[in-house]
Enzyme design. Sequence first.
Site, short mmCIF file in Angstrom:
data_model
loop_
_atom_site.label_atom_id
_atom_site.label_comp_id
_atom_site.label_asym_id
_atom_site.label_seq_id
_atom_site.Cartn_x
_atom_site.Cartn_y
_atom_site.Cartn_z
N ASP A 37 58.88 54.03 47.53
CA ASP A 37 58.06 53.69 48.70
C ASP A 37 58.78 54.21 49.92
OD1 ASP A 37 55.66 51.34 49.08
OD2 ASP A 37 56.69 52.09 50.88
N THR A 128 42.56 55.09 43.62
CA THR A 128 41.13 55.40 43.50
C THR A 128 40.83 56.60 44.39
OG1 THR A 128 40.65 53.09 43.06
CG2 THR A 128 38.80 54.46 43.78
N PHE A 159 41.80 49.15 36.87
CA PHE A 159 40.71 48.18 36.97
C PHE A 159 41.31 46.79 37.18
CE2 PHE A 159 39.20 51.71 34.32
CZ PHE A 159 38.03 52.06 34.96
N LEU A 160 42.13 46.67 38.22
CA LEU A 160 42.88 45.43 38.45
C LEU A 160 42.22 44.59 39.52
CD1 LEU A 160 46.39 47.13 38.85
CD2 LEU A 160 45.29 46.40 36.72
N ARG A 161 42.06 43.32 39.22
CA ARG A 161 41.56 42.40 40.25
C ARG A 161 42.73 41.81 41.00
NH1 ARG A 161 38.71 38.44 36.36
NH2 ARG A 161 40.33 39.39 35.10
N ASN A 218 33.07 49.62 39.92
CA ASN A 218 33.08 48.75 41.10
C ASN A 218 31.70 48.64 41.74
OD1 ASN A 218 35.66 47.88 40.89
ND2 ASN A 218 36.47 49.00 42.63
N GLY A 267 33.63 41.04 49.48
CA GLY A 267 34.57 41.66 50.42
C GLY A 267 35.74 42.24 49.66
N CYS A 270 38.32 46.78 47.88
CA CYS A 270 37.84 47.71 46.85
C CYS A 270 36.33 47.84 46.80
CB CYS A 270 38.35 47.26 45.49
SG CYS A 270 40.12 47.10 45.46
C1 UGA Z 1 37.70 44.61 42.28
C2 UGA Z 1 37.27 44.74 40.81
O1 UGA Z 1 36.81 43.48 40.33
C3 UGA Z 1 38.41 45.23 39.94
O2 UGA Z 1 37.95 45.43 38.60
C4 UGA Z 1 38.91 46.57 40.51
O3 UGA Z 1 39.97 47.11 39.75
C5 UGA Z 1 39.40 46.32 41.93
O4 UGA Z 1 38.28 45.85 42.71
C6 UGA Z 1 39.91 47.63 42.48
O5 UGA Z 1 39.15 48.60 42.61
O6 UGA Z 1 41.13 47.77 42.67
P1 UGA Z 1 38.99 42.74 43.70
O7 UGA Z 1 38.69 43.57 44.91
O8 UGA Z 1 40.36 42.21 43.51
O9 UGA Z 1 38.67 43.57 42.35
O10 UGA Z 1 38.01 41.49 43.79
P2 UGA Z 1 36.82 40.89 42.92
O11 UGA Z 1 37.33 39.82 42.05
O12 UGA Z 1 36.05 41.98 42.28
O13 UGA Z 1 35.92 40.23 44.07
C7 UGA Z 1 35.32 41.05 45.07
C8 UGA Z 1 34.43 40.24 45.97
O14 UGA Z 1 33.25 39.83 45.29
C9 UGA Z 1 35.05 38.95 46.51
O15 UGA Z 1 34.71 38.81 47.87
C10 UGA Z 1 34.42 37.87 45.66
O16 UGA Z 1 34.38 36.61 46.29
C11 UGA Z 1 33.03 38.45 45.47
N1 UGA Z 1 32.32 37.92 44.29
C12 UGA Z 1 32.79 38.17 43.04
C13 UGA Z 1 31.14 37.21 44.46
O17 UGA Z 1 30.67 36.98 45.60
N2 UGA Z 1 30.47 36.78 43.35
C14 UGA Z 1 30.93 37.01 42.10
O18 UGA Z 1 30.25 36.58 41.13
C15 UGA Z 1 32.11 37.72 41.93
#
Ligand code: UGA
Length: 469
Positions: A37, A128, A159-161, A218, A267, A270
Amino acid sequence: MSAESRSVRITVVGTGYVGLVTGAVLAEIGHQVTCVDKDQATVEALRQGRVGIQEPGLSELVFRHGTTERIKFTTDLIAGIADAEAIFIAVGTPPLPNGEADLSAVESVVSTIASHLKRYTVIVMRSTVPVGASVRVRSLMESAGAPPHLFDVVSNPEFLRQGNAVADFSAPARIVLGGESDRALHVIERVYAPMANAGIPVVHVSNATAEMAKYAANTFLALKISFINEVANICDLVGANVAQVAAVLGMDQRIGKHFLMPGPGFGGSCLPKDVSALTHTAEAAGYQFRLGQAIMHVNQLQKEQVVERVVQLLGSPIGKRIAVLGLTFKAGTDDLRDSPALFICRALHQQGIVLNAFDPGGMKNAARELPEVSLHETAYLAAEGADLILVLTEWPQFKSLDFHRLARIVSRAIIFDTRNLLDQEALQAAGFASFRIGHGSFASPALARDGERSSNGYPGRTPVTRDAE
Ligand code: UGA
């Protein structure tokens, strides 16, 4: 037949949440990892086992493999290049104002690699990047003087949350490898051999397909959320229950039960970025991606609708006090990037509403991002004298709040739970008027009577909880 399992010398460039999780898990499965880094303070902290990212299990891995010396941290990219069999690029690709991904950090790393390459190395695109970026990386390498036989480019999207990244990478649903070179794929197969041998599917595709798959995944998740948000809004009008509708949908395996929770809009760093980037990629290729536009449009309307409903519930907004519970874009993170709370709080503030808030993880970032909100150490402090409690993030700890105590300290016992998180019976028992998304709460005009107060100075309660199941 099991894949060859032998330690690979890996350099990971970028120690953000993708890079650090990648490095830590690759060390855990037996590889020798150097994480690079450019930020000296970050590297120093990581050397001492201090991880600045909130990610369950990550600190433990960094600490453990710092001790085993399977993971090292440095600011010296050139040293990292010298010995690596594979270099994983995991630097940021933030959106430009037009929605296109900014590849300048990737390009800067690539040009350093190009001018210091001494032996055959696989360049792995972990960030990405837009469809076609791997081809661009190859031509950048060549124009910067890297001999074509000394490198190949493999696309390996993550594909990480956030909040689940270590678990997601340790046991992924699939490993996607995009590239044409057998020599390169052989190296990367060795990297992932422990996972492949544990039965995780490895999918071989072209670079462009791997890049596209990441955006499509996504975008589809975002589509599901915008879909259920619209269904919830219709449920409100026709008196149906969105949670039950989602449960029925989820029993059909063709639909699947995940990502069908309505809320204030999606939000994070990603989903919004990737839907916009795919829409932009399509446009640049001469295709109008109407669904992409609709997903983002619906998402914006969802946030605006929360604002409208709050104002509707308050009667007249000026000078009213709201307690906002949850500011991060989802639970389990300190991240406010593109959080619906940003738009909603700013818009409410503009209407003359006084905002007090509590978030279990995002207070530090909120102090920077939302100067219009007064932050408090607990939900109870934020709720004192409030005319309405607004739940914006699904932090599980909100479920066990003492609603009787809350009802005693608010000015009016009204709660709008945009995440459908809280127990309705408990709210009702405490005397709260409860409003949710997709449960018929908003079928008729607002119940709020402006300025209402009970004789004891406590909640001027809306008499009935409208939110019957
Ligand atoms: C997302 C994807 O889920 C991952 O698979 C992906 O790898 C990641 O982006 C990335 O590209 O790096 P993340 O941004 O950590 O992961 O968050 P999510 O868990 O997907 O949630 C995204 C948003 O959707 C949040 O604001 C969450 O509250 C909202 N959400 C999620 C809902 O409003 N309803 C749902 O049923 C699920």
